[in-house]
Design an enzyme around this catalytic site. Structure first.
Site, short mmCIF file in Angstrom:
data_model
loop_
_atom_site.label_atom_id
_atom_site.label_comp_id
_atom_site.label_asym_id
_atom_site.label_seq_id
_atom_site.Cartn_x
_atom_site.Cartn_y
_atom_site.Cartn_z
N TYR A 146 38.65 33.55 93.33
CA TYR A 146 38.03 34.83 93.64
C TYR A 146 36.66 34.68 94.29
O TYR A 146 36.21 35.55 95.01
CB TYR A 146 37.88 35.68 92.37
CG TYR A 146 39.12 36.42 91.96
CD1 TYR A 146 40.24 35.72 91.52
CD2 TYR A 146 39.17 37.80 92.00
CE1 TYR A 146 41.37 36.39 91.13
CE2 TYR A 146 40.30 38.48 91.61
CZ TYR A 146 41.40 37.78 91.17
OH TYR A 146 42.53 38.46 90.79
N LYS A 195 47.32 24.41 85.69
CA LYS A 195 48.35 23.81 86.56
C LYS A 195 47.91 22.36 86.80
O LYS A 195 47.67 21.92 87.93
CB LYS A 195 48.46 24.63 87.86
CG LYS A 195 49.61 24.23 88.78
CD LYS A 195 50.99 24.58 88.24
CE LYS A 195 52.07 24.03 89.15
NZ LYS A 195 53.43 24.15 88.57
N ASP A 227 53.25 28.12 85.20
CA ASP A 227 54.61 28.60 85.50
C ASP A 227 55.44 28.71 84.22
O ASP A 227 56.17 29.67 84.01
CB ASP A 227 55.30 27.72 86.56
CG ASP A 227 55.15 26.23 86.31
OD1 ASP A 227 54.38 25.83 85.40
OD2 ASP A 227 55.80 25.44 87.02
N ASP A 251 44.66 36.89 86.00
CA ASP A 251 44.97 38.16 86.68
C ASP A 251 46.49 38.38 86.66
O ASP A 251 46.97 39.45 86.29
CB ASP A 251 44.47 38.09 88.13
CG ASP A 251 44.80 39.36 88.89
OD1 ASP A 251 44.61 40.46 88.34
OD2 ASP A 251 45.27 39.25 90.04
N ASP A 255 48.90 41.05 83.92
CA ASP A 255 49.83 42.11 84.36
C ASP A 255 51.20 41.90 83.73
O ASP A 255 51.85 42.84 83.28
CB ASP A 255 49.99 42.10 85.89
CG ASP A 255 49.05 43.08 86.58
OD1 ASP A 255 47.98 43.36 86.01
OD2 ASP A 255 49.39 43.56 87.68
#
Ligand code: IPM
Ligand code: MG
Length: 362
Positions: A146, A195, A227, A251, A255
């Site tokens: 970001y 990751k 993942d 983020d 959701d």
């Protein structure tokens, strides 16, 4: 006590949901004998329309002089709104990122739990939900992709864009400490998501998390690849207590976690720095397609106001009263359209706010 609350109504459904959260705060003030004064702060599209930029220095100063800031949502339809004809750094979201950075709000807490009453709205099969779930996503909010260096240029005649993902060990340590601290007060488990099989930033993340974990022997922790975490959230959400992760992964995963609770309209959030100050906003967006129709779910914003009472104003009892009123309204079978199921009573945004107020009686 008297508290000064900055209010960012914002765009889309923002003004409607914030109005309901304010009703609830006013009810709390009345029942518990507090005074809340509100100061409207412009951010996002509303600020672009009024001042030409998504966040002014004055707005930052207003936020800084408040005890806490309550926010609705910002942004518009990215294909049709004129705000998205502006250069990227002048668009609504740039204002949100700028205020997060300006106020050093590096820790974003997003709790996601399943209300017994909303089990039927949860898209996951009963046998996978088991006894339900109660997790908190601790998302790093002022670093990573970001805020990294980015750009678009022609390389050998080919348009090429890049975004860089940078974290230093201090940034990782301070969010990891927040994650372990909160886990200690919950069920004592941290799942650090990265990751590390691909990214250097994740390998550093893992190293620092392991160092921090040594200071919290009473908290168990594990590493999980992002993942796999995305899959585990829909396979066995009950396994998670605190999910600790970097900005972009947080983020996306928040959701997903919200949808697992039944609706993104239920998920609150707190963005904190190292002081008592915080910015409180629902995890969902501004939903411009349903703005002004009185059908938005104000619960995520109302629960964000409860987090504000707890974390910034130290009003634990009042926060619990708001949370209990939300639970009661669901037990009494009232639903906004996003969480509606047969046999329950559908109500609009404003009515939902009133019904929650009626259930706060001290
Ligand atoms: C969120 C939102 C923001 C983010 C957008 C509006 C910039 O999706 O708070 O999750 O990506 O952080
Ligand atoms: Mg998001």
């Amino acid at each position: 006590m008297e508290y000064k609350i900055g209010v960012i109504s914002g765009d889309g459904i923002g003004p409607e949901i914030v109005a309901e959260a304010r009703k609830v705060l006013d009810r709390i003030a009345k029942v518990y004998g507090h005074t809340f004064t509100y100061e409207e702060i412009l951010l996002g599209g509303a600020s672009i329309d009024a001042c030409g930029v998504p966040l002014t220095d004055e707005a930052i100063a207003q936020a800084k002089s408040s005890d806490a800031v309550l926010m609705g949502s910002i942004g518009g339809n990215t294909t049709t709104s004129p705000w998205y004809q502006l250069p990227p750094d002048k668009r609504p979201e740039a204002g949100l990122l700028k205020i997060r950075k300006a106020l050093n709000l590096f820790a974003n807490l997003r709790p996601a739990y399943l209300y017994e009453e909303l089990k039927s709205a949860c898209p996951i099969k009963d046998e996978l939900i088991g006894d339900g779930f109660d997790m908190l996503i601790m998302r790093e909010l002022t670093g990573g992709l970001y805020f990294g260096e980015r750009g678009t240029e022609e390389v050998d005649g080919i348009l090429t864009a890049h975004d860089s993902l940078t974290y230093n060990e201090h940034e990782i340590r301070r969010i990891a400490v927040k994650g372990f601290e909160i886990a200690r007060k919950r069920r004592g488990k941290v799942t650090s998501v990265d990751k590390a099989n691909v990214l250097d930033s994740s390998r550093l993340w893992r190293k620092v998390v392991e160092e921090v974990a040594k200071d919290y022997p009473e908290v168990s922790y594990e590493h999980m690849l992002v993942d796999n975490c995305a899959m585990q959230l829909v396979r066995n959400p009950g396994q998670f207590d605190v999910i600790l992760t970097e900005n972009m992964f947080g983020d996306i995963l928040s959701d997903e976690a919200s949808m697992v609770t039944g609706s993104i309209g239920m998920l609150s959030s707190a963005s904190l720095n190292d002081t008592k100050f915080g910015l409180y906003e629902p995890s969902h967006g501004s939903a411009p397609d349903i703005a002004g129709k009185d059908i938005a779910n104000p619960i995520a914003t109302i629960l964000s106001a409860a987090m504000m009472l707890r974390y910034s104003l130290d009003l634990d009892q009042e926060a619990a009263a708001v949370e209990a009123a939300v639970k009661q309204v669901l037990a009494d079978n009232f639903r906004t359209v996003d969480i509606y199921s047969e046999g329950t009573q559908k109500v609009g945004c404003a009515r939902m706010g009133e019904l929650i107020c009626e259930r706060i009686n001290g």
